[in-house]
Write a protein that holds these residues in place. Structure first.
Motif, PDB file in Angstrom:
ATOM      1  N   ALA A  82      87.729  46.953  53.468  1.00 34.58           N
ATOM      2  CA  ALA A  82      86.518  47.769  53.616  1.00 34.58           C
ATOM      3  C   ALA A  82      85.309  46.909  53.967  1.00 34.58           C
ATOM      4  O   ALA A  82      84.458  47.307  54.770  1.00 34.58           O
ATOM      5  CB  ALA A  82      86.254  48.549  52.320  1.00 34.58           C
ATOM      6  N   GLU A  83      85.239  45.713  53.376  1.00 38.97           N
ATOM      7  CA  GLU A  83      84.134  44.797  53.680  1.00 38.97           C
ATOM      8  C   GLU A  83      84.246  44.273  55.108  1.00 38.97           C
ATOM      9  O   GLU A  83      83.232  44.107  55.800  1.00 38.97           O
ATOM     10  CB  GLU A  83      84.137  43.643  52.681  1.00 38.97           C
ATOM     11  CG  GLU A  83      83.051  42.583  52.908  1.00 38.97           C
ATOM     12  CD  GLU A  83      81.647  43.088  52.636  1.00 38.97           C
ATOM     13  OE1 GLU A  83      80.713  42.302  52.836  1.00 38.97           O
ATOM     14  OE2 GLU A  83      81.478  44.256  52.231  1.00 38.97           O
ATOM     15  N   GLN A  84      85.461  44.022  55.578  1.00 43.66           N
ATOM     16  CA  GLN A  84      85.665  43.595  56.959  1.00 43.66           C
ATOM     17  C   GLN A  84      85.097  44.640  57.926  1.00 43.66           C
ATOM     18  O   GLN A  84      84.378  44.303  58.871  1.00 43.66           O
ATOM     19  CB  GLN A  84      87.150  43.396  57.244  1.00 43.66           C
ATOM     20  CG  GLN A  84      87.816  42.282  56.483  1.00 43.66           C
ATOM     21  CD  GLN A  84      89.300  42.233  56.760  1.00 43.66           C
ATOM     22  OE1 GLN A  84      89.745  42.398  57.902  1.00 43.66           O
ATOM     23  NE2 GLN A  84      90.104  41.991  55.729  1.00 43.66           N
ATOM     24  N   LYS A  85      85.449  45.896  57.675  1.00 47.82           N
ATOM     25  CA  LYS A  85      84.998  46.983  58.563  1.00 47.82           C
ATOM     26  C   LYS A  85      83.485  47.124  58.524  1.00 47.82           C
ATOM     27  O   LYS A  85      82.842  47.385  59.547  1.00 47.82           O
ATOM     28  CB  LYS A  85      85.680  48.293  58.167  1.00 47.82           C
ATOM     29  CG  LYS A  85      87.189  48.298  58.381  1.00 47.82           C
ATOM     30  CD  LYS A  85      87.802  49.620  57.989  1.00 47.82           C
ATOM     31  CE  LYS A  85      89.326  49.618  58.151  1.00 47.82           C
ATOM     32  NZ  LYS A  85      89.736  49.442  59.561  1.00 47.82           N
ATOM     33  N   ARG A  86      82.880  46.928  57.352  1.00 45.76           N
ATOM     34  CA  ARG A  86      81.425  47.018  57.233  1.00 45.76           C
ATOM     35  C   ARG A  86      80.746  45.906  58.017  1.00 45.76           C
ATOM     36  O   ARG A  86      79.761  46.133  58.729  1.00 45.76           O
ATOM     37  CB  ARG A  86      81.017  46.948  55.751  1.00 45.76           C
ATOM     38  CG  ARG A  86      79.537  47.246  55.497  1.00 45.76           C
ATOM     39  CD  ARG A  86      79.170  46.987  54.042  1.00 45.76           C
ATOM     40  NE  ARG A  86      79.149  45.568  53.734  1.00 45.76           N
ATOM     41  CZ  ARG A  86      78.107  44.778  53.972  1.00 45.76           C
ATOM     42  NH1 ARG A  86      77.009  45.253  54.540  1.00 45.76           N
ATOM     43  NH2 ARG A  86      78.161  43.500  53.653  1.00 45.76           N
ATOM     44  N   ILE A  87      81.288  44.689  57.914  1.00 49.64           N
ATOM     45  CA  ILE A  87      80.726  43.547  58.641  1.00 49.64           C
ATOM     46  C   ILE A  87      80.836  43.762  60.141  1.00 49.64           C
ATOM     47  O   ILE A  87      79.880  43.534  60.897  1.00 49.64           O
ATOM     48  CB  ILE A  87      81.431  42.246  58.208  1.00 49.64           C
ATOM     49  CG1 ILE A  87      81.033  41.881  56.775  1.00 49.64           C
ATOM     50  CG2 ILE A  87      81.098  41.103  59.169  1.00 49.64           C
ATOM     51  CD1 ILE A  87      81.783  40.698  56.204  1.00 49.64           C
ATOM     52  N   VAL A  88      82.006  44.229  60.590  1.00 49.07           N
ATOM     53  CA  VAL A  88      82.199  44.480  62.022  1.00 49.07           C
ATOM     54  C   VAL A  88      81.214  45.528  62.525  1.00 49.07           C
ATOM     55  O   VAL A  88      80.605  45.375  63.597  1.00 49.07           O
ATOM     56  CB  VAL A  88      83.649  44.931  62.302  1.00 49.07           C
ATOM     57  CG1 VAL A  88      83.783  45.467  63.729  1.00 49.07           C
ATOM     58  CG2 VAL A  88      84.613  43.777  62.094  1.00 49.07           C
ATOM     59  N   ALA A  89      81.026  46.602  61.764  1.00 44.75           N
ATOM     60  CA  ALA A  89      80.106  47.664  62.173  1.00 44.75           C
ATOM     61  C   ALA A  89      78.676  47.141  62.289  1.00 44.75           C
ATOM     62  O   ALA A  89      77.955  47.468  63.240  1.00 44.75           O
ATOM     63  CB  ALA A  89      80.175  48.826  61.172  1.00 44.75           C
ATOM     64  N   LYS A  90      78.258  46.320  61.319  1.00 45.03           N
ATOM     65  CA  LYS A  90      76.894  45.783  61.355  1.00 45.03           C
ATOM     66  C   LYS A  90      76.716  44.817  62.530  1.00 45.03           C
ATOM     67  O   LYS A  90      75.687  44.804  63.192  1.00 45.03           O
ATOM     68  CB  LYS A  90      76.571  45.082  60.027  1.00 45.03           C
ATOM     69  CG  LYS A  90      76.378  46.040  58.861  1.00 45.03           C
ATOM     70  CD  LYS A  90      75.925  45.303  57.613  1.00 45.03           C
ATOM     71  CE  LYS A  90      74.517  44.772  57.744  1.00 45.03           C
ATOM     72  NZ  LYS A  90      73.502  45.835  57.872  1.00 45.03           N
ATOM     73  N   LEU A  91      77.730  44.000  62.786  1.00 45.35           N
ATOM     74  CA  LEU A  91      77.646  43.074  63.913  1.00 45.35           C
ATOM     75  C   LEU A  91      77.618  43.822  65.233  1.00 45.35           C
ATOM     76  O   LEU A  91      76.854  43.483  66.145  1.00 45.35           O
ATOM     77  CB  LEU A  91      78.816  42.092  63.882  1.00 45.35           C
ATOM     78  CG  LEU A  91      78.772  41.020  62.784  1.00 45.35           C
ATOM     79  CD1 LEU A  91      80.057  40.206  62.774  1.00 45.35           C
ATOM     80  CD2 LEU A  91      77.570  40.095  62.966  1.00 45.35           C
ATOM     81  N   ASP A  92      78.454  44.854  65.368  1.00 45.44           N
ATOM     82  CA  ASP A  92      78.460  45.648  66.597  1.00 45.44           C
ATOM     83  C   ASP A  92      77.102  46.278  66.846  1.00 45.44           C
ATOM     84  O   ASP A  92      76.599  46.298  67.974  1.00 45.44           O
ATOM     85  CB  ASP A  92      79.534  46.739  66.526  1.00 45.44           C
ATOM     86  CG  ASP A  92      80.940  46.204  66.760  1.00 45.44           C
ATOM     87  OD1 ASP A  92      81.058  45.077  67.292  1.00 45.44           O
ATOM     88  OD2 ASP A  92      81.904  46.900  66.425  1.00 45.44           O
ATOM     89  N   GLU A  93      76.503  46.801  65.797  1.00 44.45           N
ATOM     90  CA  GLU A  93      75.178  47.417  65.921  1.00 44.45           C
ATOM     91  C   GLU A  93      74.137  46.387  66.348  1.00 44.45           C
ATOM     92  O   GLU A  93      73.318  46.636  67.246  1.00 44.45           O
ATOM     93  CB  GLU A  93      74.783  48.045  64.584  1.00 44.45           C
ATOM     94  CG  GLU A  93      73.436  48.749  64.605  1.00 44.45           C
ATOM     95  CD  GLU A  93      73.051  49.319  63.249  1.00 44.45           C
ATOM     96  OE1 GLU A  93      71.984  49.950  63.153  1.00 44.45           O
ATOM     97  OE2 GLU A  93      73.817  49.120  62.276  1.00 44.45           O
ATOM     98  N   ALA A  94      74.187  45.210  65.731  1.00 45.53           N
ATOM     99  CA  ALA A  94      73.227  44.149  66.076  1.00 45.53           C
ATOM    100  C   ALA A  94      73.454  43.640  67.493  1.00 45.53           C
ATOM    101  O   ALA A  94      72.500  43.418  68.245  1.00 45.53           O
ATOM    102  CB  ALA A  94      73.349  43.001  65.075  1.00 45.53           C
ATOM    103  N   PHE A  95      74.725  43.458  67.883  1.00 52.26           N
ATOM    104  CA  PHE A  95      75.036  42.946  69.219  1.00 52.26           C
ATOM    105  C   PHE A  95      74.607  43.936  70.302  1.00 52.26           C
ATOM    106  O   PHE A  95      74.168  43.540  71.382  1.00 52.26           O
ATOM    107  CB  PHE A  95      76.529  42.655  69.352  1.00 52.26           C
ATOM    108  CG  PHE A  95      76.971  41.438  68.568  1.00 52.26           C
ATOM    109  CD1 PHE A  95      76.073  40.685  67.833  1.00 52.26           C
ATOM    110  CD2 PHE A  95      78.299  41.031  68.576  1.00 52.26           C
ATOM    111  CE1 PHE A  95      76.472  39.567  67.116  1.00 52.26           C
ATOM    112  CE2 PHE A  95      78.715  39.914  67.866  1.00 52.26           C
ATOM    113  CZ  PHE A  95      77.807  39.189  67.130  1.00 52.26           C
ATOM    114  N   GLU A  96      74.769  45.218  70.025  1.00 54.23           N
ATOM    115  CA  GLU A  96      74.333  46.223  71.001  1.00 54.23           C
ATOM    116  C   GLU A  96      72.828  46.129  71.214  1.00 54.23           C
ATOM    117  O   GLU A  96      72.338  46.197  72.348  1.00 54.23           O
ATOM    118  CB  GLU A  96      74.717  47.623  70.523  1.00 54.23           C
ATOM    119  CG  GLU A  96      74.352  48.710  71.518  1.00 54.23           C
ATOM    120  CD  GLU A  96      74.758  50.099  71.051  1.00 54.23           C
ATOM    121  OE1 GLU A  96      74.503  51.069  71.797  1.00 54.23           O
ATOM    122  OE2 GLU A  96      75.326  50.218  69.941  1.00 54.23           O
ATOM    123  N   ALA A  97      72.089  45.962  70.121  1.00 55.38           N
ATOM    124  CA  ALA A  97      70.632  45.823  70.227  1.00 55.38           C
ATOM    125  C   ALA A  97      70.266  44.551  70.991  1.00 55.38           C
ATOM    126  O   ALA A  97      69.324  44.542  71.799  1.00 55.38           O
ATOM    127  CB  ALA A  97      70.009  45.795  68.830  1.00 55.38           C
TER     128      ALA A  97
END
Length: 390
Positions: A160-175
């Motif tokens: 669950a923590e892996q998925k949370r980290i990936v989601a936050k990184l994806d959001e930041a990378f898109e920005a």
């Protein structure tokens, strides 16, 4: 590392598969083969030029890519680029494999390790410079030490923590990508603005203008050029000029003072990705890929430099494989120019003033792009050191 994170080597959590070599035994299957050229800078797959080849069915059996596989560049690279780039294969249909310069990694247990988390970790491993320390360089090709790569340790948090980290990184990378595109667009607009300023300055013809040629305005010194092969050059601090500017530094010089160089050959005569006219001063050397001109007036030299970097000269360039602007063709190019030096100086001053401001803006945009890339690396470092908690 946080208490609930577990350490493992890549060989413990991944299966590694070698890339596809060309085969000659039927039956054959048409497959898209991922190569080094399909590795985008941000770790994504560039599928604009995937090669579709006939590959042996028996070799494809263990090398057919699945969605979630990660492709690793194990050989290749460039003079300033380490191997170790990765891309995530996220296609769900079609037949695809990967070339012999690459390997594929596949997660052993998707209930313990999310492939997106693994991809982000491997991308960070590359951009942080870790793969540069485990590569060899021989016969012009860089090779990754695969044993050392497989021994790299990865800290794995709960799924669950892996998925949370990936989601936050994806959001930041898109920005970050949006911000980089905006900076790039702003830089392109600033270049367009400069071109319009130069065009206008050269077309606002107040006073008396005339049409001249290069041979009317300057002395051609092409006969004094001396090319030196790279192996014969003595290293030094004197600029050695070629068709597109300084290509080396040597110990001696053949010219001194203010001169204008204009590209004699090369694709840039038509592509115009960089200036074809550039000033050289002090002591320097010129090979036979750039025309060299000496003017009586520095003002006229700067005017002609601006003019040649603005106009298209396609009609004067010969040669398809190797575009060339001969001295004879150079002399035929008409140059509209004010007769009065003060009027020339006014044009040059206007262009220089705007150019300095545009260059200042472009440096700001470039710094912004570099800062955004650094931010990407910082976010990855934070995530995979186990410190990301927000």
């Amino acid at each position: 590392m946080n208490g609930d994170w577990k350490a493992a080597t890549l060989s413990e959590v991944c299966e590694f598969y070698n890339g596809l070599w060309k085969g000659e035994k039927p039956p054959f299957v048409t497959a898209g083969v991922i190569r080094n050229t399909n590795f985008a800078q941000d770790g994504t797959l560039d599928d604009t030029d995937i090669a579709y080849l006939e590959v042996e069915e028996r070799k494809l059996e263990k090398r057919r890519l699945r969605c979630g596989d990660i492709i690793l560049e194990k050989s290749g690279g460039g003079p300033k680029q380490a191997v170790g780039r990765v891309v995530l294969f996220d296609k769900t249909d079609g037949v695809f494999s990967f070339s012999n310069f690459t390997s594929a990694l596949r997660v052993r247990d998707p209930h313990q390790l999310d492939f997106r988390f693994l991809h982000k970790f491997l991308y960070w491993t590359y951009v942080s410079g870790k793969t540069a320390a485990i590569q060899s360089h021989s016969t012009g090709i860089r090779n990754l030490d695969m044993d050392a790569y497989k021994a790299i340790s990865i800290a794995i948090p709960p799924l669950a923590e892996q998925k949370r980290i990936v989601a936050k990184l994806d959001e930041a990378f898109e920005a970050i990508e949006i911000a980089k595109r905006n900076a790039g667009a702003s830089k392109a607009k600033s270049s367009e603005l400069l071109k319009s300023v130069v065009d206008r300055a050269l077309s606002d013809r107040e006073g008396v203008w005339t049409i001249r040629s290069i041979q009317d305005l300057a002395e051609n010194l092409d006969s004094r050029r001396i090319p030196i092969t790279k192996g014969s050059r003595r290293s030094g601090e004197v600029p050695y000029y070629g068709a597109s500017g300084i290509v080396d530094y040597v110990a001696d010089h053949i010219f001194e003072g203010d001169h204008l160089l204009i590209s004699e050959d090369g694709a840039n005569l038509l592509a115009r990705s960089s200036p074809i006219a550039f000033s050289a001063n002090g002591k320097f050397w010129v090979n036979n890929h750039a025309h060299i001109l000496r003017f009586d007036s520095m003002v006229t030299q700067r005017y002609v430099e601006h003019y040649f970097n603005t106009i298209r000269i396609d009609g004067y360039v010969t040669g398809a494989a190797q575009p060339k602007l001969t001295q004879q063709a150079l002399n035929k190019i008409p140059i509209p120019i004010p007769r009065d030096l003060r009027a020339q100086e006014q044009v040059v001053s206007t262009i220089d003033r705007f150019r300095q401001e545009i260059e200042r803006l472009e440096s700001v945009f470039s710094l912004k792009e570099a800062t955004l890339e650094a931010l990407r690396g910082s976010l990855l470092s934070e995530a995979f050191s186990g410190r990301q908690t927000a």
